[in-house]
Write an enzyme that holds these catalytic residues in place. Sequence first.
Site, short mmCIF file in Angstrom:
data_model
loop_
_atom_site.label_atom_id
_atom_site.label_comp_id
_atom_site.label_asym_id
_atom_site.label_seq_id
_atom_site.Cartn_x
_atom_site.Cartn_y
_atom_site.Cartn_z
N GLY A 191 -84.12 -35.17 118.87
CA GLY A 191 -84.81 -33.76 119.55
C GLY A 191 -85.64 -32.41 118.44
O GLY A 191 -85.97 -31.82 118.35
N ASP A 192 -84.24 -32.63 116.78
CA ASP A 192 -84.21 -31.86 115.83
C ASP A 192 -84.04 -32.75 115.27
O ASP A 192 -83.12 -32.47 114.33
CB ASP A 192 -83.06 -31.11 116.39
CG ASP A 192 -83.91 -30.04 115.60
OD1 ASP A 192 -84.19 -29.81 114.31
OD2 ASP A 192 -82.44 -29.11 115.48
N LEU A 193 -85.40 -33.83 114.92
CA LEU A 193 -84.50 -35.10 113.64
C LEU A 193 -85.37 -34.76 112.11
O LEU A 193 -85.98 -35.34 112.03
CB LEU A 193 -84.97 -36.13 114.57
CG LEU A 193 -84.13 -36.89 113.41
CD1 LEU A 193 -82.75 -37.34 113.14
CD2 LEU A 193 -85.01 -38.75 113.29
N TRP A 194 -85.52 -33.49 111.67
CA TRP A 194 -85.33 -33.07 110.24
C TRP A 194 -84.73 -33.44 109.27
O TRP A 194 -82.90 -34.48 110.02
CB TRP A 194 -85.57 -31.26 110.33
CG TRP A 194 -84.08 -31.07 110.23
CD1 TRP A 194 -83.29 -30.10 111.29
CD2 TRP A 194 -83.43 -30.60 109.23
NE1 TRP A 194 -82.06 -29.67 110.50
CE2 TRP A 194 -81.99 -29.54 109.10
CE3 TRP A 194 -83.74 -30.64 107.87
CZ2 TRP A 194 -81.47 -28.93 108.90
CZ3 TRP A 194 -83.16 -29.48 106.59
CH2 TRP A 194 -81.82 -28.73 107.16
N ASN B 120 -80.33 -33.51 108.77
CA ASN B 120 -79.89 -33.93 110.55
C ASN B 120 -79.44 -35.34 110.55
O ASN B 120 -79.42 -36.17 111.05
CB ASN B 120 -79.87 -33.90 111.76
CG ASN B 120 -79.83 -32.16 112.33
OD1 ASN B 120 -78.93 -31.23 111.63
ND2 ASN B 120 -80.84 -31.05 112.88
#
Length: 270
Positions: free
Chosen positions: A175-178, A181
Amino acid sequence: MRTVRSLGRSHAWELREAESPEWGRVFVKTDATSGSAAVFAAEAAGLRWLGEAGAVGVAEVLEVTGERLVVSWVEAGVASARTAEGFGRGLARLHAAGAEGFGAPWAGFIARIPMDNRPVGAWAEFYAVRRLAPFVRAARDAGRLSARDAGVLDRVAERLPAVAGPAEPPARIHGDLWSGNVMWVADGAVLVDPAAHGGHRETDLAMLALFGLPRLGAVLAAYQEETPLADGWRERVPLHQLHPLLVHVCLYGGSYRDSLLDAAARVLAL
C-alpha cells in the site's frame, strides 16, 4: 533500551537504531506526545498481516504502544540481479495470498494522513470512494488543488469502471511500496512501513515505479513469471499512481500537482 544512533525524523516521529536486552538490535519509531497511537497500531497490524503470508520478508513487530513502535532491525544491502528476482517472486506470492475484500479491518494511515479502509464494492468503487475522493477533497480544502484540478480528478473517478482493467480478486498489498520501504537483503527484500490493505496488485507495482526502485525491470520480469499480470497493465500505471501523488500533494503541496494532473490526463486518454 539503549539508543545506538539517531536516524532523524519523519513527519511527527523520531527514528532511531537501538539495542535491546530482549531483542538485540532494533528500529524504534517514537512520538512522546502519544498522538501517534493509532498510526503505530495500524502499521503494526499491517506488518503482521503481510508477514502472515510467509511470501516475502517483512519487518517483525516486537512492541507497539501509544508512544512507540519497535520492529526488527534490517541491515539493508544493495539490489542485485539475484535479490531483485527473489523480491519479484516473493511480491507476487504476497499479492496472491489475497485479502477478504478491498480494504482492511483496521483504520488505515499513509504517512500521517488517515486512510479509510472500510470495504465498499469492487476495486474501482473502493479506489474512487476511499482513495481518490477524500484526498482530492483534502487537497482542495488546503488550497493545493483548484476547483478545476479537482474536476479533472472527479472525471477520472467517473471513468474508473471503464479503465480499471479486468476484474481481479483483492490482493494482499503493502500500500505504500516506494523504494524507501524496500530493504534489500541477501535473498530478496524486507518490507517496512506499510499502509497495508486488500487492494489491487497493480497499485504496489505502480508505486515501485513512481520513485524509481533499483532493478525494477528484473523485479517485474520475475513477478510476471510467478504470476502474470493482466493485459494493459503498463497503460494503467498512471491510474494506480494517482493516489500516492495525491498523498504527496496533501503532504508537500503544489510541487507534485503537475505530476498528478499529468497522470490524470493519461488516464482520461485510455
